[in-house]
Design an enzyme around this catalytic site. Structure first.
Site, mmCIF file in Angstrom:
data_model
loop_
_atom_site.group_PDB
_atom_site.id
_atom_site.type_symbol
_atom_site.label_atom_id
_atom_site.label_comp_id
_atom_site.label_asym_id
_atom_site.label_seq_id
_atom_site.Cartn_x
_atom_site.Cartn_y
_atom_site.Cartn_z
ATOM 1 N N VAL A 273 5.826 3.296 0.888
ATOM 2 C CA VAL A 273 5.715 1.323 0.092
ATOM 3 C C VAL A 273 5.702 0.523 1.312
ATOM 4 C CG1 VAL A 273 6.596 1.931 -1.773
ATOM 5 C CG2 VAL A 273 8.429 0.793 -0.672
ATOM 6 N N ARG A 275 3.365 1.078 4.927
ATOM 7 C CA ARG A 275 1.781 0.726 5.288
ATOM 8 C C ARG A 275 1.661 2.169 5.183
ATOM 9 N NH1 ARG A 275 1.079 -2.588 3.022
ATOM 10 N NH2 ARG A 275 0.119 -5.017 3.155
ATOM 11 N N ASP A 299 2.242 5.240 -2.923
ATOM 12 C CA ASP A 299 1.979 3.779 -3.098
ATOM 13 C C ASP A 299 0.870 3.465 -1.948
ATOM 14 O OD1 ASP A 299 0.934 1.768 -4.684
ATOM 15 O OD2 ASP A 299 1.947 0.463 -3.751
ATOM 16 N N GLU A 304 -8.090 3.200 2.679
ATOM 17 C CA GLU A 304 -7.821 3.231 1.394
ATOM 18 C C GLU A 304 -9.050 2.470 1.229
ATOM 19 O OE1 GLU A 304 -4.316 0.462 0.423
ATOM 20 O OE2 GLU A 304 -3.152 2.124 1.229
ATOM 21 N N HIS A 323 -2.091 1.835 -4.416
ATOM 22 C CA HIS A 323 -1.681 0.586 -3.548
ATOM 23 C C HIS A 323 -1.342 -0.962 -4.817
ATOM 24 C CE1 HIS A 323 -1.124 -1.179 0.255
ATOM 25 N NE2 HIS A 323 -1.224 -1.682 -0.483
ATOM 26 N N ALA A 326 2.842 -2.531 -5.754
ATOM 27 C CA ALA A 326 3.119 -4.108 -6.185
ATOM 28 C C ALA A 326 3.050 -5.578 -6.665
ATOM 29 C CB ALA A 326 3.348 -4.407 -4.559
#
Length: 362
Positions: A273, A275, A299, A304, A323, A326
């Site tokens: 969670v 990078r 995540d 990305e 991602h 959060a």
């Protein structure tokens, strides 16, 4: 229309920090910042920033375009700031431009917990890095990311993929099989910053034995053992689960690599969670294929969006989250409150939250 609050020059609460919203920020949150710290004069022009497509979409609609006249107005506005709420257009090049054009700029708060990487990408001169305080929203997302980490480790401990396979096949096993339990696991949290501390608190509350890597050696609530980073492989060898929360820096790039996975016992559970660059994905795939890693909840990724051809998409023991762990409808308010709080700290000469280390950029 540019909104510039008109301070009462004779008032002791007259603004002494001219801040500019360089990214989309709802008017109600602009007013919240002004209410929480009346010494801030928050300048904004909602028509000059792209509209958000969803919660905390700081980059806004990619189809948005300014006219040349609007671009000139936008640059003139951000170049007038003592402080910036967000990196202009969330673009390192735009940050570099305004830093060069605006010698009065004192502080930039990025809207990302990993905003240090954006500051690094701007390739600012040493003078600018010395003159300007850069801060991030690290810690604002801690609770949400810690929940995903708990969810991911629980999914692995309870063998969610097996349950899903059996359910899809309408198969009731001939013999019951044993699940793993958090209160029997040693969970190693790699990185005890804002996210890692929130993870440690939750795993400890659920009965796990919690270890955590540290550079400072400072105790953290809920952590039973502090592990120096140079002892990471030894700690992984004794852990049942690993939660990676570190930021992406040159020092953390591929920290979790083939050597670390080789030290682990078969059946390791993994949640990531922080990078994506912290984990070597090729090494992770090899560890998944040979059973060293029994389950990985991810995540964040090295690239990305995760490329369609990535084997992680279809791996039977991988949970892919785009991602989004959060993301919260309250995130924008939390970040606005962080900005107001740090504006107070800046004006009063107190330590600010999550100041970027401009050597390692985290």
């Amino acid at each position: 229309m540019e909104i510039t609050p008109s301070p009462d020059a004779g008032s002791p609460t007259a603004p002494s920090l001219r801040a500019v919203a360089a990214v989309p920020l709802r008017e109600e949150l602009c007013r919240l910042i002004e209410a929480l710290e009346p010494r801030v004069q928050l300048v904004r022009a909602h028509e000059l920033v792209p509209p958000m497509r969803g919660p905390a979409d700081w980059s806004g609609d990619p189809a948005f375009r300014r006219t040349p006249a609007q671009q000139e107005r936008f640059e003139r506005m951000v170049d007038s700031a003592d402080a910036l709420f967000g990196i202009p257009d969330v673009e390192p090049a735009a940050l570099a431009r305004t830093v060069a054009a605006n010698p009065r700029l004192r502080w930039v708060m990025t809207t990302a917990a990993g905003g240090g990487a954006q500051v690094r990408a701007a390739q600012l001169a040493p003078e600018a890095l010395e003159r300007i305080v850069f801060s991030t929203t690290a810690g604002v997302h801690g609770a949400a990311l810690a929940e995903f980490a708990v969810f991911g480790i629980l999914a692995g401990a309870k063998d969610l993929p097996r349950l899903q396979r059996d359910q899809a096949a309408r198969e009731w096993p001939s013999a019951r099989w044993e699940m793993r339990h958090l209160d029997e696991l040693t969970v190693l949290v790699v990185g005890l910053g804002g996210i890692g501390s929130a993870c440690a608190e939750r795993f400890h509350a659920l009965g796990a034995r919690v270890w955590g890597t540290t550079r400072s050696g400072e105790p953290v609530a809920g952590v039973d053992r502090l592990v120096p980073l140079d002892e990471l492989a030894d700690a992984v060898a004794q852990a049942d689960a690993v939660v990676v929360t570190l930021p992406g820096t040159e020092q953390t790039h591929h920290l979790i690599d083939a050597r670390i996975f080789a030290a682990a016992r078969p059946g390791l559970l993994l949640a990531s969670v922080g990078r994506g660059s912290v984990i070597d994905e090729r090494a992770l795939l090899a560890a998944l294929d040979d059973g060293t890693v029994a389950f990985a909840a991810l995540d964040v990724f090295e690239v990305e969006p995760l490329p369609r051809e990535s084997p992680l998409w279809s791996h039977p023991r991988v949970l892919v989250s785009p991602h989004t762990a959060a993301l919260s409808s309250r995130e924008e308010e939390r970040i606005a409150r962080r900005f107001a709080s740090d504006a107070t700290r800046l004006l009063d000469g107190a330590p600010m939250h999550a100041v970027v280390d401009t050597v390692e950029f985290y």
